[in-house]
Write a protein that holds these residues in place. Structure first.
Motif, PDB file in Angstrom:
ATOM      1  N   MET A 102       4.694   2.232   3.667  1.00 24.29           N
ATOM      2  CA  MET A 102       5.767   1.297   3.034  1.00 24.29           C
ATOM      3  C   MET A 102       6.721   0.636   4.240  1.00 24.29           C
ATOM      4  O   MET A 102       7.181  -0.454   3.679  1.00 24.29           O
ATOM      5  CB  MET A 102       6.681   1.745   1.708  1.00 24.29           C
ATOM      6  N   LEU A 103       6.722   1.175   5.176  1.00 26.16           N
ATOM      7  CA  LEU A 103       7.713   0.654   6.314  1.00 26.16           C
ATOM      8  C   LEU A 103       6.702  -0.084   7.269  1.00 26.16           C
ATOM      9  O   LEU A 103       7.417  -0.665   8.086  1.00 26.16           O
ATOM     10  CB  LEU A 103       8.471   1.776   6.911  1.00 26.16           C
ATOM     11  N   GLY A 104       5.412  -0.169   7.018  1.00 29.18           N
ATOM     12  CA  GLY A 104       4.514  -0.960   7.827  1.00 29.18           C
ATOM     13  C   GLY A 104       4.716  -2.519   7.482  1.00 29.18           C
ATOM     14  O   GLY A 104       5.500  -2.847   7.092  1.00 29.18           O
ATOM     15  N   THR A 105       3.565  -3.135   7.728  1.00 31.26           N
ATOM     16  CA  THR A 105       3.640  -4.761   7.682  1.00 31.26           C
ATOM     17  C   THR A 105       3.569  -5.084   6.305  1.00 31.26           C
ATOM     18  O   THR A 105       3.947  -6.284   5.863  1.00 31.26           O
ATOM     19  CB  THR A 105       2.055  -5.092   8.165  1.00 31.26           C
ATOM     20  N   THR A 106       3.416  -4.211   5.390  1.00 31.05           N
ATOM     21  CA  THR A 106       3.459  -4.826   4.029  1.00 31.05           C
ATOM     22  C   THR A 106       4.766  -4.483   3.246  1.00 31.05           C
ATOM     23  O   THR A 106       5.015  -5.027   2.191  1.00 31.05           O
ATOM     24  CB  THR A 106       2.361  -4.388   3.011  1.00 31.05           C
ATOM     25  N   GLY A 107       5.859  -3.903   3.963  1.00 28.06           N
ATOM     26  CA  GLY A 107       6.792  -3.337   3.386  1.00 28.06           C
ATOM     27  C   GLY A 107       7.985  -4.438   2.677  1.00 28.06           C
ATOM     28  O   GLY A 107       8.437  -4.217   1.527  1.00 28.06           O
ATOM     29  N   GLY A 108       7.913  -5.676   3.447  1.00 33.89           N
ATOM     30  CA  GLY A 108       8.849  -6.599   2.833  1.00 33.89           C
ATOM     31  C   GLY A 108       8.164  -7.243   1.614  1.00 33.89           C
ATOM     32  O   GLY A 108       8.963  -7.622   0.758  1.00 33.89           O
ATOM     33  N   TYR A 109       6.639  -7.113   1.595  1.00 35.26           N
ATOM     34  CA  TYR A 109       6.049  -7.921   0.334  1.00 35.26           C
ATOM     35  C   TYR A 109       6.287  -7.141  -0.773  1.00 35.26           C
ATOM     36  O   TYR A 109       6.491  -7.487  -2.088  1.00 35.26           O
ATOM     37  CB  TYR A 109       4.656  -8.172   0.589  1.00 35.26           C
ATOM     38  N   LEU A 110       6.338  -5.649  -0.596  1.00 39.14           N
ATOM     39  CA  LEU A 110       6.358  -4.506  -1.600  1.00 39.14           C
ATOM     40  C   LEU A 110       7.942  -4.736  -2.170  1.00 39.14           C
ATOM     41  O   LEU A 110       7.930  -4.827  -3.449  1.00 39.14           O
ATOM     42  CB  LEU A 110       6.185  -3.293  -1.111  1.00 39.14           C
TER      43      LEU A 110
END
Length: 197
Positions: A102-110
């Motif tokens: 969740m702290l990776g590249t998709t974190g902001g989208y989540l």
């Protein structure tokens, strides 16, 4: 212009009005919503360098159908499931699990999905989900906020230029299509229902 709650979201028409039965039905819908989100995340459409999922469409439909409270609760439970290590996200388990993913590249989208659900759910609670043009405007704004949040976090990780190239541009047309589809579907369902006072 008044922004008081004057309408009910679609799903409220099918829920018991009071008591434990209503709470049980709401819990069922929230859990069912997380399952639908998981399925939509795993449904991939390959378009160029980025895999597309149906998740944005499902977030929009859940938010419009469930309203603010139930919609946000569904998204928060979904994120909690992911944080606990369940493989509910698009890149799981292949690209990791839990908070690390969740702290990776998709974190902001989540995180943006929760805000998107709040914006669209708020509008649905006020009856804007009955009009396709109004709903389209709200959903487009909500999608823009979600993309901005995804871009901002991605820019921290890989730089602003790459974040724009890989985290925003590939999603512009597909998201526009999903927004248009969701904004047409929800009022269409309302139009099929008997009029209520």
């Amino acid at each position: 212009m008044s922004f008081a709650v004057t309408a009910r979201p679609l799903v409220d028409l099918a829920l018991p009005q009071k008591g434990a039965a209503r709470l049980g039905a709401q819990l069922f819908l929230v859990v069912a919503g997380t399952l639908l989100l998981t399925l939509s995340a795993k449904t991939k459409v390959v378009l160029g360098p980025v895999d597309m999922s149906l998740q944005t469409l499902v977030v929009l439909l859940i938010a419009a159908g469930f309203g603010l409270r139930l919609g946000v609760a569904t998204l928060l439970l979904y994120l909690a499931e992911g944080a606990m290590g369940f493989p509910v996200f698009q890149g799981t388990p292949e690209k990791g699990l839990g908070v690390v993913y969740m702290l990776g590249t998709t974190g902001g989208y989540l995180a943006g999905f929760v805000v998107m659900a709040a914006i669209v759910g708020w509008a649905a609670d006020r009856g804007l989900d009955r009009n396709p043009l109004k709903l389209f405007g709200v959903m487009l704004a909500a999608d823009a906020v979600m993309l901005a949040m995804g871009y901002a976090w991605l820019a921290v990780l890989i730089g602003s230029a790459k974040a724009w190239e890989f985290g925003v541009v590939p999603f512009l047309v597909p998201d526009l299509i999903k927004v248009a589809l969701a904004a047409a579907l929800v009022p269409a369902v309302w139009s099929l229902l008997p009029k209520r006072g």
